[in-house]
Design a protein around this motif. Structure first.
Motif, mmCIF file in Angstrom:
data_model
loop_
_atom_site.group_PDB
_atom_site.id
_atom_site.type_symbol
_atom_site.label_atom_id
_atom_site.label_comp_id
_atom_site.label_asym_id
_atom_site.label_seq_id
_atom_site.Cartn_x
_atom_site.Cartn_y
_atom_site.Cartn_z
ATOM 1 N N TYR A 187 59.965 -91.896 51.306
ATOM 2 C CA TYR A 187 60.312 -93.164 51.937
ATOM 3 C C TYR A 187 60.070 -94.290 50.932
ATOM 4 O O TYR A 187 58.990 -94.375 50.338
ATOM 5 C CB TYR A 187 59.464 -93.384 53.189
ATOM 6 N N ARG A 232 67.481 -101.654 50.934
ATOM 7 C CA ARG A 232 67.416 -100.807 52.124
ATOM 8 C C ARG A 232 66.108 -100.026 52.116
ATOM 9 O O ARG A 232 65.611 -99.652 51.056
ATOM 10 C CB ARG A 232 68.572 -99.806 52.130
ATOM 11 N N TRP A 248 68.439 -91.155 56.003
ATOM 12 C CA TRP A 248 68.811 -92.391 56.698
ATOM 13 C C TRP A 248 68.485 -93.589 55.825
ATOM 14 O O TRP A 248 67.723 -93.486 54.864
ATOM 15 C CB TRP A 248 68.148 -92.517 58.063
ATOM 16 N N GLU A 283 67.922 -98.016 56.339
ATOM 17 C CA GLU A 283 67.862 -99.213 57.186
ATOM 18 C C GLU A 283 68.058 -100.435 56.293
ATOM 19 O O GLU A 283 67.262 -100.694 55.389
ATOM 20 C CB GLU A 283 66.511 -99.286 57.892
ATOM 21 N N GLY A 341 64.886 -91.241 61.793
ATOM 22 C CA GLY A 341 65.418 -92.599 61.734
ATOM 23 C C GLY A 341 64.309 -93.629 61.620
ATOM 24 O O GLY A 341 63.111 -93.301 61.654
ATOM 25 N N PHE A 342 64.689 -94.889 61.462
ATOM 26 C CA PHE A 342 63.745 -95.991 61.333
ATOM 27 C C PHE A 342 63.173 -96.312 62.700
ATOM 28 O O PHE A 342 63.900 -96.686 63.620
ATOM 29 C CB PHE A 342 64.470 -97.202 60.753
ATOM 30 N N GLU A 343 61.851 -96.162 62.858
ATOM 31 C CA GLU A 343 61.190 -96.354 64.142
ATOM 32 C C GLU A 343 60.025 -97.327 63.990
ATOM 33 O O GLU A 343 58.860 -96.930 63.889
ATOM 34 C CB GLU A 343 60.697 -95.010 64.697
ATOM 35 N N ARG A 400 56.454 -105.288 63.971
ATOM 36 C CA ARG A 400 57.188 -106.077 62.977
ATOM 37 C C ARG A 400 56.816 -107.539 63.218
ATOM 38 O O ARG A 400 57.409 -108.217 64.043
ATOM 39 C CB ARG A 400 58.692 -105.858 63.095
#
Length: 420
Positions: A321, A332, A345, A347, A379-381, A385
Motif C-alpha cells: 500500500y 493515488r 485497487w 483511490e 478496496g479503500f475503507e 478522515r
C-alpha cells in the motif's frame, strides 16, 4: 566542542554496469534471512517505541495497538501541539520522549519533547540555512535514538550526537568541510542508520560511516552527490543504498560495494527507501518500480509503473500500500500485489503525503488530513478522515504507544489520541 579530526579510509573505486538490471559484483554476496528484521542494528527499544525513521524494523509498521476490534465510531482528539520550525523531519519516540527537527531563521533545532504532555525537555540549535528550492526547505532527516544518544543529520551535512536526557553535545561533525562532499540538488535528506558501532549516512557516492563513540570517520566513498533515501538492511553485513543513479548493496563495515544496478530518476530524486522482505527488494521512484530477487545475485522479478516519490510504501500480508505519483500532479493511494506488481485497487485524490501501518490499518498524513483505513485488497475503507493540520504535509506520521504524531511543512506538530 570542535569537529572531530578527519580520519578516513577510501572506498574502492566504482565500476558501472552499462545495462539496466545487470549487477556489478565486487564480492560474493549471499542473502541469509534472519528473523523479523535483520539484526544489523543494535537498537533496542520497548515494543511500542519508534526510535528511528520507519520504526524499529525499518518497514514503516508500528507494533503499537491502534483500534480495538469493537471500535465503531473512532475519532481523533488533539492531545498537544507545538511549533518546531520549517522542515520535513519525521519523529522518533523512545523512552517517553519525542525527537524531531525544524528550521527557524536559518538555524536548525533538534527538539526533545515529553511524548505524553508535549513539554519541551531540551532543544539544541545550530546554524544551517533553510535553503528553500521549489519547496519550503528545512531538515528532511529524522533523528535516530540508540543507547541513550540521539544522532542527527542536517541537509548541509552537520552531524550531531546528543545526550538523550539532556541534549548535551557528545560530538559533532561538519561533513561538507571535512570531506568536501558534493550536495545533491535538494541537499541531504536520509536519516542516520546504525550498524553495530558505526553510524551509516547516505552522503557521497554510496555512503559514509562514522564511529558512534567518537564521530571519527571509519570509511568514505567518492564525494559525488548522493541519493535521498535512508539505507535499509538486507543481510547481516549488507545495506541497500539508493544512490543518485544506482541501487546498490554496500558492506556497512568497510564501505565496499557488493553490487549495483543502474537506476536513474528525474533530477536524481531516488528518495523512497527500498522495501526488503524475504530475500526480495522493492525499489521505487518516479521512474517506476521493480521487485528484485537478491540471491544468488540480484535479478528482476517484475517491473511496473507504480511510483514512490518521497515516501516508501508498506507491505501488509501479500499486498503493498502506498501513494503513487509525484508532486507535479494528483496522486493515488494504491494497493498492489507484492509477488506480481498487479494493481488491485487505486483511490484518487491524494497529494504527496506519507503513511505507516499499525496492524491491519493504514495511517496516512496527507494534505492536512489524518486518514485511518483498513488495509485490505477489497478496496479503500477509511474509518477516520479528519483535518488536523493546514498546508503542505509531506512527512510520514508516526504511531507510538497508541498516539499519532504528525506535522506540516511550516512546523506545526500535533499529538493525537484515538478514541474508539
Amino acid at each position: 566542542m570542535n569537529s572531530t579530526t578527519l580520519q578516513h579510509t577510501a572506498s574502492r573505486a566504482t565500476r558501472r554496469s552499462p545495462f539496466p538490471f545487470q549487477a556489478m559484483h565486487t564480492h560474493s554476496f549471499g542473502i541469509t534471512l534472519i528473523g523479523l528484521v535483520i539484526a544489523t542494528s543494535a537498537t533496542t527499544s520497548p515494543a511500542s517505541d519508534w526510535p528511528q525513521w520507519r520504526g524499529t524494523n525499518y518497514d514503516g509498521i508500528s507494533p503499537a495497538t491502534l483500534l480495538p476490534d469493537n471500535a465503531t465510531h473512532p475519532s481523533l482528539k488533539q492531545r498537544w501541539k507545538a511549533s518546531i520550525g520549517t522542515g520535513f523531519s519525521s519523529f522518533s519516540v523512545h523512552d517517553g520522549k519525542l525527537y524531531t527537527m525544524g528550521n527557524q531563521n536559518d538555524q536548525d533545532t533538534v527538539w526533545c519533547f515529553d511524548a505524553d504532555s508535549g513539554k519541551i525537555l531540551w532543544q539544541h540549535t545550530y546554524s544551517c540555512p533553510l535553503d528553500p528550492l521549489y519547496y519550503e526547505g528545512g531538515p528532511g532527516a529524522t533523528p535516530t535514538v540508540h543507547d541513550d544518544v540521539v544522532y542527527t543529520l542536517s541537509k548541509k551535512g552537520h552531524v550531531h550526537a546528543l545526550n538523550q536526557q539532556t541534549g548535551q553535545v557528545l560530538w559533532k561533525r561538519d561533513l561538507l568541510a571535512d570531506h568536501q562532499l558534493e550536495l545533491p540538488e535538494w541537499s541531504f535528506a536520509a536519516s542516520p542508520f546504525i550498524h553495530k558501532n558505526l553510524l551509516i549516512l547516505n552522503v557521497g557516492d554510496h555512503g559514509l560511516a562514522l564511529r558512534l563513540d567518537t564521530g571519527v570517520t571509519e570509511w568514505t566513498s567518492p564525494s559525488t552527490p548522493s541519493g535521498y533515501a535512508t539505507p535499509v538492511p538486507i543481510a547481516p553485513n549488507a545495506l541497500a543504498v539508493f544512490r543518485a543513479k544506482f541501487i546498490s548493496a554496500v558492506n556497512p563495515l568497510t564501505g565496499q560495494k557488493l553490487w549495483e544496478i543502474p537506476w536513474e530518476s528525474s533530477r536524481g530524486v531516488n528518495a523512497a527507501d527500498p522495501l526488503h522482505h524475504d530475500g526480495q527488494l522493492l525499489v521505487s521512484s518516479s521512474s517506476g518500480t521493480a521487485l528484485l530477487q537478491l540471491s544468488p545475485s540480484p535479478t528482476e522479478i517484475w517491473k511496473g509503473k507504480y511510483r514512490s516519490y518521497f515516501n516508501p510504501p508498506v507491505k501488509i500480508g501479500d499486498h503493498v500500500y502506498g501513494i503513487d505519483g509525484t508532486t507535479h500532479r494528483p496522486t493515488r493511494l494504491v494497493c498492489f500485489e507484492w509477488a506480481t506488481g498487479k494493481e488491485i485497487w487505486a483511490e484518487p485524490g491524494f497529494g504527496s503525503g506519507g503513511l505507516v501501518a499499525v496492524g491491519n490499518h493504514l495511517v496516512i498524513c496527507d494534505k492536512g488530513e489524518i486518514i485511518i483505513a483498513t488495509a485490505t485488497p477489497d478496496g479503500f475503507e477509511p474509518l477516520i478522515r479528519e483535518t488536523v493540520l493546514q498546508g503542505k504535509c509531506w512527512t510520514a506520521p508516526v504511531v507510538a504507544h497508541g498516539r499519532i504524531y504528525a506535522r506540516n511543512a511550516t512546523g506545526d506538530l500535533v499529538c493525537l489520541d484515538l478514541e474508539p
